[in-house]
Scaffold this motif. Structure first.
Motif, PDB file in Angstrom:
ATOM      1  N   TYR A  54       0.845  -1.195   0.000  1.00 50.34           N
ATOM      2  CA  TYR A  54       0.000   0.000   0.000  1.00 50.34           C
ATOM      3  C   TYR A  54       0.878   1.241   0.000  1.00 50.34           C
ATOM      4  O   TYR A  54       1.676   1.457   0.923  1.00 50.34           O
ATOM      5  CB  TYR A  54      -0.883  -0.019   1.249  1.00 50.34           C
ATOM      6  CG  TYR A  54      -1.964   1.027   1.290  1.00 50.34           C
ATOM      7  CD1 TYR A  54      -3.002   1.019   0.367  1.00 50.34           C
ATOM      8  CD2 TYR A  54      -1.971   2.011   2.274  1.00 50.34           C
ATOM      9  CE1 TYR A  54      -4.008   1.968   0.427  1.00 50.34           C
ATOM     10  CE2 TYR A  54      -2.978   2.954   2.332  1.00 50.34           C
ATOM     11  CZ  TYR A  54      -3.992   2.927   1.412  1.00 50.34           C
ATOM     12  OH  TYR A  54      -4.989   3.868   1.472  1.00 50.34           O
ATOM     13  N   LEU A  55       0.754   2.047  -1.032  1.00 51.24           N
ATOM     14  CA  LEU A  55       1.446   3.328  -1.073  1.00 51.24           C
ATOM     15  C   LEU A  55       0.502   4.357  -0.472  1.00 51.24           C
ATOM     16  O   LEU A  55      -0.420   4.819  -1.123  1.00 51.24           O
ATOM     17  CB  LEU A  55       1.813   3.699  -2.514  1.00 51.24           C
ATOM     18  CG  LEU A  55       2.499   5.047  -2.694  1.00 51.24           C
ATOM     19  CD1 LEU A  55       3.946   4.989  -2.270  1.00 51.24           C
ATOM     20  CD2 LEU A  55       2.407   5.512  -4.125  1.00 51.24           C
ATOM     21  N   ASP A  57       1.120   7.423   0.614  1.00 46.72           N
ATOM     22  CA  ASP A  57       1.277   8.784   0.132  1.00 46.72           C
ATOM     23  C   ASP A  57       2.585   8.913  -0.623  1.00 46.72           C
ATOM     24  O   ASP A  57       3.534   8.178  -0.363  1.00 46.72           O
ATOM     25  CB  ASP A  57       1.264   9.759   1.321  1.00 46.72           C
ATOM     26  CG  ASP A  57       1.113  11.193   0.860  1.00 46.72           C
ATOM     27  OD1 ASP A  57       0.695  11.386  -0.288  1.00 46.72           O
ATOM     28  OD2 ASP A  57       1.409  12.102   1.646  1.00 46.72           O
TER      29      ASP A  57
ATOM     30  N   GLY B 232      -4.386   2.420  -4.021  1.00 50.97           N
ATOM     31  CA  GLY B 232      -4.303   3.308  -2.873  1.00 50.97           C
ATOM     32  C   GLY B 232      -5.647   3.691  -2.292  1.00 50.97           C
ATOM     33  O   GLY B 232      -5.759   4.718  -1.629  1.00 50.97           O
ATOM     34  N   PHE B 233      -6.676   2.916  -2.548  1.00 51.59           N
ATOM     35  CA  PHE B 233      -7.998   3.197  -1.975  1.00 51.59           C
ATOM     36  C   PHE B 233      -7.931   3.140  -0.457  1.00 51.59           C
ATOM     37  O   PHE B 233      -7.051   2.510   0.125  1.00 51.59           O
ATOM     38  CB  PHE B 233      -9.015   2.138  -2.441  1.00 51.59           C
ATOM     39  CG  PHE B 233      -9.594   2.417  -3.802  1.00 51.59           C
ATOM     40  CD1 PHE B 233      -8.956   3.261  -4.676  1.00 51.59           C
ATOM     41  CD2 PHE B 233     -10.784   1.828  -4.194  1.00 51.59           C
ATOM     42  CE1 PHE B 233      -9.492   3.519  -5.927  1.00 51.59           C
ATOM     43  CE2 PHE B 233     -11.329   2.072  -5.444  1.00 51.59           C
ATOM     44  CZ  PHE B 233     -10.687   2.910  -6.309  1.00 51.59           C
ATOM     45  N   SER B 234      -8.894   3.780   0.170  1.00 50.86           N
ATOM     46  CA  SER B 234      -8.974   3.697   1.629  1.00 50.86           C
ATOM     47  C   SER B 234     -10.418   3.927   2.048  1.00 50.86           C
ATOM     48  O   SER B 234     -11.258   4.292   1.234  1.00 50.86           O
ATOM     49  CB  SER B 234      -8.050   4.741   2.270  1.00 50.86           C
ATOM     50  OG  SER B 234      -8.337   6.010   1.759  1.00 50.86           O
ATOM     51  N   TYR B 245      -9.284  -2.789   6.316  1.00 50.85           N
ATOM     52  CA  TYR B 245      -8.305  -1.783   6.695  1.00 50.85           C
ATOM     53  C   TYR B 245      -9.036  -0.557   7.216  1.00 50.85           C
ATOM     54  O   TYR B 245      -9.785   0.090   6.496  1.00 50.85           O
ATOM     55  CB  TYR B 245      -7.421  -1.418   5.502  1.00 50.85           C
ATOM     56  CG  TYR B 245      -6.490  -0.272   5.778  1.00 50.85           C
ATOM     57  CD1 TYR B 245      -5.485  -0.382   6.729  1.00 50.85           C
ATOM     58  CD2 TYR B 245      -6.608   0.931   5.093  1.00 50.85           C
ATOM     59  CE1 TYR B 245      -4.635   0.670   6.993  1.00 50.85           C
ATOM     60  CE2 TYR B 245      -5.748   1.984   5.352  1.00 50.85           C
ATOM     61  CZ  TYR B 245      -4.766   1.850   6.299  1.00 50.85           C
ATOM     62  OH  TYR B 245      -3.926   2.897   6.550  1.00 50.85           O
ATOM     63  N   VAL B 433       0.883  11.373  10.041  1.00 51.32           N
ATOM     64  CA  VAL B 433      -0.167  10.824  10.893  1.00 51.32           C
ATOM     65  C   VAL B 433      -1.445  10.704  10.075  1.00 51.32           C
ATOM     66  O   VAL B 433      -1.889  11.664   9.447  1.00 51.32           O
ATOM     67  CB  VAL B 433      -0.408  11.704  12.133  1.00 51.32           C
ATOM     68  CG1 VAL B 433      -1.529  11.143  12.965  1.00 51.32           C
ATOM     69  CG2 VAL B 433       0.851  11.790  12.972  1.00 51.32           C
ATOM     70  N   ALA B 434      -2.002   9.503  10.081  1.00 44.84           N
ATOM     71  CA  ALA B 434      -3.225   9.265   9.321  1.00 44.84           C
ATOM     72  C   ALA B 434      -4.386   9.104  10.278  1.00 44.84           C
ATOM     73  O   ALA B 434      -4.230   8.581  11.380  1.00 44.84           O
ATOM     74  CB  ALA B 434      -3.064   8.014   8.481  1.00 44.84           C
ATOM     75  N   GLU B 441      -8.629   7.504   4.273  1.00 41.84           N
ATOM     76  CA  GLU B 441      -7.480   7.829   5.113  1.00 41.84           C
ATOM     77  C   GLU B 441      -7.011   9.243   4.815  1.00 41.84           C
ATOM     78  O   GLU B 441      -6.546   9.531   3.717  1.00 41.84           O
ATOM     79  CB  GLU B 441      -6.340   6.836   4.852  1.00 41.84           C
ATOM     80  CG  GLU B 441      -5.076   7.181   5.600  1.00 41.84           C
ATOM     81  CD  GLU B 441      -3.933   6.204   5.332  1.00 41.84           C
ATOM     82  OE1 GLU B 441      -4.194   5.032   5.076  1.00 41.84           O
ATOM     83  OE2 GLU B 441      -2.777   6.649   5.368  1.00 41.84           O
ATOM     84  N   ARG B 460      -2.691  14.322   2.562  1.00 40.88           N
ATOM     85  CA  ARG B 460      -3.007  13.169   1.736  1.00 40.88           C
ATOM     86  C   ARG B 460      -4.529  13.042   1.745  1.00 40.88           C
ATOM     87  O   ARG B 460      -5.118  12.627   2.734  1.00 40.88           O
ATOM     88  CB  ARG B 460      -2.346  11.926   2.315  1.00 40.88           C
ATOM     89  CG  ARG B 460      -2.438  10.708   1.460  1.00 40.88           C
ATOM     90  CD  ARG B 460      -3.511   9.773   1.965  1.00 40.88           C
ATOM     91  NE  ARG B 460      -3.421   8.503   1.254  1.00 40.88           N
ATOM     92  CZ  ARG B 460      -4.481   7.858   0.802  1.00 40.88           C
ATOM     93  NH1 ARG B 460      -5.680   8.327   0.984  1.00 40.88           N
ATOM     94  NH2 ARG B 460      -4.326   6.713   0.185  1.00 40.88           N
ATOM     95  N   VAL B 465      -7.234  10.434  -4.375  1.00 41.67           N
ATOM     96  CA  VAL B 465      -6.861   9.096  -4.827  1.00 41.67           C
ATOM     97  C   VAL B 465      -8.063   8.420  -5.496  1.00 41.67           C
ATOM     98  O   VAL B 465      -7.929   7.766  -6.532  1.00 41.67           O
ATOM     99  CB  VAL B 465      -6.354   8.254  -3.644  1.00 41.67           C
ATOM    100  CG1 VAL B 465      -5.925   6.890  -4.109  1.00 41.67           C
ATOM    101  CG2 VAL B 465      -5.224   8.947  -2.940  1.00 41.67           C
TER     102      VAL B 465
END
Lengths: 177, 498
Positions: A54-55, A57, B232-234, B245, B433-434, B441, B460, B465
């Motif tokens: 997982y990238l 950022d 890079g999904f969240s 996740y 920090v996320a 995220e 971010r 994304v």
């Protein structure tokens, strides 16, 4: 795995590439040279013990008059399986602001790299579609560089005249704008 | 009309294809399209109803928040984060203050942690409600839109009761929260948590088994777990593809390790699963709020770190309170005439030549104590109850020592002033920090060089994304499904463009 262990592993695998390992508040960053960035990332992505799939950022940073080389491309990696994190920083000099793209490893790097190109002027070699993303295509300069002023001279956007001309043209069709 | 003669040979397939040349249509969707949830522009290449190519364009709402943040103190940049994802401003604020606190090394009191968790989940519910309403409206179901706004309005009213604002809240502070909860707020919120599950049932009755809804969402925009991670999904968008996740579980912040909740996941990774994940997430958020109310501990709401955080206002009261009429007096013997107070005075009551002792025009002075806090040599004397006295009398009084209570309050004031004007002294280092915001995220990456402003502030944004992945979701599908896809990834362009 503990972040420092990961840093050690990278150092072991690529002894000539790692410049420095720093740690702040349990977060470890590994500063590397830019030439083998794809190989390093591929290793981090594929190795079963590391498995950084997982990238989180990707961004740039400008250290004008503070560090040499001037730019850094920062990768924040996370492993969903092992739940560990590492920060990778690739050094990019000002006179040759080019680095290889990692889009082949993480597809999610695509727009992050475009943004980095847009705001810092770093060129990602081999990127599928390296255009400006947040700013208009004819924007001059790279705003997130430290020598770019927050407040510049009041100047109209170069494309504005074109818009005005178009508006005039459409007036004959009864367009009020 | 010409009649087709019957003795012509029938047309072969190849001949038809050659004669009827088809061309792809280029269609510009947005940036002012109601279904793109903001100023998103998609350039589509269409082969009939099928999308051949989809190119998203973003940046219409780019305000340079990262650049602005690098030129403001940490405290002053907090309201900027409201303007990222304006639908869930609370969660953005909390993400920001969490990152800054980790950087400063402040430990937040327990009560503040619980309050933050509570309001963050309220923000999550209000975000998901707006998402549900607009997403359903785009696909054609108008009724849920009216239903969800009933509950969203309730939450907005609660926010108003909490901090006075409805949308751009800026309620959390670095080191805690702005003010404590009122009993009225807690009562109303408790009532909300009791009613809300049945309201979610109502939405589900309208949609979950609705045949039109199923047709429009099942099997649309399918994305596998591996690919979703790779892109890079969240957040719920990733969890819809059966990836468990959640930053709240993987790296707990605030009070998330002290409350019980489940992380719902989908299985097929289509629009419907992402919808179900968000619906279930609303129920979990409701559960978390309920637990926070029940477990809410007593204690302070602000960290005890005077060098970093703003302290309670009443501690500085003796200096600035209008009821106690102070006079301020510059000690002529020691004033070097640097001009700092002269420039800082908001009432323009200070005058004097450069390098000559300055003077305060007592009739103009509003006793705001700005000069006191600004003076680098501490040459300005506070004279309690000195308002309206003659110059000679003030000179006399300036010789006598000031009461201890006022001296202490004045010290506080100077500290506060430094924190606001120059920013605190921050440890050197860098930190990412996320936090889990409703969209996914949200990460803040700070590089600090020790000064009161971040050297580099990077945001971010999950929407950015997700917007990138639109071609992957839309290409090969139908035009109408683009709308479902945009709705299902839940993007807000304020956050995407920053």
């Amino acid at each position: 795995m503990e972040p420092l262990e990961i840093a050690e592993k990278i150092k072991e695998k690529f002894p000539d590439e790692v410049v420095e390992v720093t740690s702040f508040r349990d977060q470890v960053s590994v500063i590397v040279k830019k030439h083998k960035i794809i190989k390093i990332c591929r290793y981090l992505h594929d190795d079963a013990n590391l498995y950084f799939d997982y990238l989180a950022d990707l961004c740039g940073a400008d250290h004008l008059n503070k560090k040499e080389p001037r730019f850094e491309v920062v990768y924040h990696l996370y492993s969903m399986r092992h739940r560990h994190r590492i920060r990778l920083k690739a050094q990019v000099p000002e006179d040759d602001p080019r680095i290889d793209t990692v889009t082949s490893i993480w597809a999610g790097a695509n727009w992050h790299e475009r943004e980095c190109h847009d705001l810092f002027g770093i060129v990602f070699r081999g990127h599928p579609d390296l255009r400006r993303v947040l700013l208009p295509e004819d924007w001059e300069g790279y705003p997130l560089r430290k020598d770019y002023p927050v407040k510049g001279p009041e100047k109209e956007w170069s494309g504005f005249q074109e818009v005005l001309d178009k508006a005039k043209q459409f007036k004959e069709f009864g367009w009020k704008g | 009309m010409e009649r087709i003669s019957s003795n012509q040979p029938p047309l072969s397939e190849a001949r038809i294809a050659a004669e009827l040349k088809t061309r792809e249509i280029t269609l510009n969707m947005g940036p002012q399209h109601p279904a793109t949830h903001g100023v998103l522009r998609l350039v589509l290449e269409l082969d009939g109803e099928t999308v051949v190519k989809c190119t998203p364009y973003v940046g219409y709402l780019h305000r340079g928040i990262e650049k602005l943040g690098e030129n403001l103190t940490y405290l002053a940049a907090l309201p900027l984060t409201d303007r990222l994802d304006y639908v869930s401003a609370m969660n953005n604020n909390i993400g920001y203050v969490n990152a800054v606190e980790r950087l400063f090394g402040i430990e937040v009191p327990e009560r503040a942690k619980f309050i933050r968790t509570m309001v963050a989940e309220m923000g999550r519910i209000s975000n998901h409600l707006l998402w549900l309403g607009t997403h359903a409206l785009d696909i054609g179901a108008i009724t849920p839109f009216l239903y969800v706004f009933r509950e969203r309005e309730w939450i907005m009213d609660l926010f108003e009761e909490l901090c006075g604002a409805r949308l751009t809240l800026s309620y959390p502070r670095i080191g805690g929260v702005r003010n404590d909860l009122s009993q009225k707020f807690i009562d109303s919120l408790y009532e909300f948590t009791e009613k809300f599950p049945s309201r979610v049932d109502e939405y589900e009755t309208l949609l979950t088994e609705n045949r039109i809804w199923l047709k429009r969402t099942k099997g649309i925009g399918v994305i596998s777990a591996e690919e979703a991670i790779n892109l890079g999904f969240s957040g719920p968008t990733l969890r819809g593809s059966n990836v468990k996740y959640d930053v709240r579980k993987h790296a707990p912040y605030d009070a998330y390790d002290k409350v019980e909740f489940e992380v719902p996941v989908g299985f097929n990774g289509d629009v419907f699963d992402r919808y179900m994940v968000r619906i279930k997430e609303m129920r979990q958020a409701n559960r978390i709020i309920r637990q926070c109310i029940e477990k809410l501990p007593k204690g302070p709401i602000m960290a005890d770190a005077p060098e970093f955080t703003l302290q309670p206002k009443d501690e500085m009261m003796p200096v600035t309170h209008p009821a106690i009429e102070h006079a301020f007096y510059i000690d002529e013997k020691v004033c070097k005439g640097c001009g700092m107070c002269l420039r800082a005075c908001p009432a323009k009551a200070i005058f004097g030549e450069k390098k000559q002792p300055h003077k305060i025009r007592q009739e103009l002075c509003v006793a705001c104590a700005t000069c006191y806090a600004t003076c680098p040599f501490k040459n300005i004397r506070i004279i309690p109850g000195g308002k309206g006295l003659s110059e000679e009398r003030l000179k006399e009084l300036a010789e006598s020592p000031i009461p201890e209570e006022i001296a202490k309050a004045a010290e506080h004031l100077v500290k506060q002033f430094t924190i606001i004007r120059r920013g605190p002294r921050v440890p050197e280092g860098e930190l990412y920090v996320a936090t889990e915001v409703p969209k996914g995220e949200l990460g803040f990456y700070f590089v600090s060089d020790g000064r009161g402003r971040p050297y580099r502030m990077r945001i971010r944004a999950p929407s950015y994304v997700h917007a990138m992945a639109l071609p992957r979701l839309c290409e090969g599908g139908l035009v109408a499904d683009i709308i479902s896809n945009i709705g299902s990834i839940d993007i807000v362009l304020g956050e995407c463009d920053r």
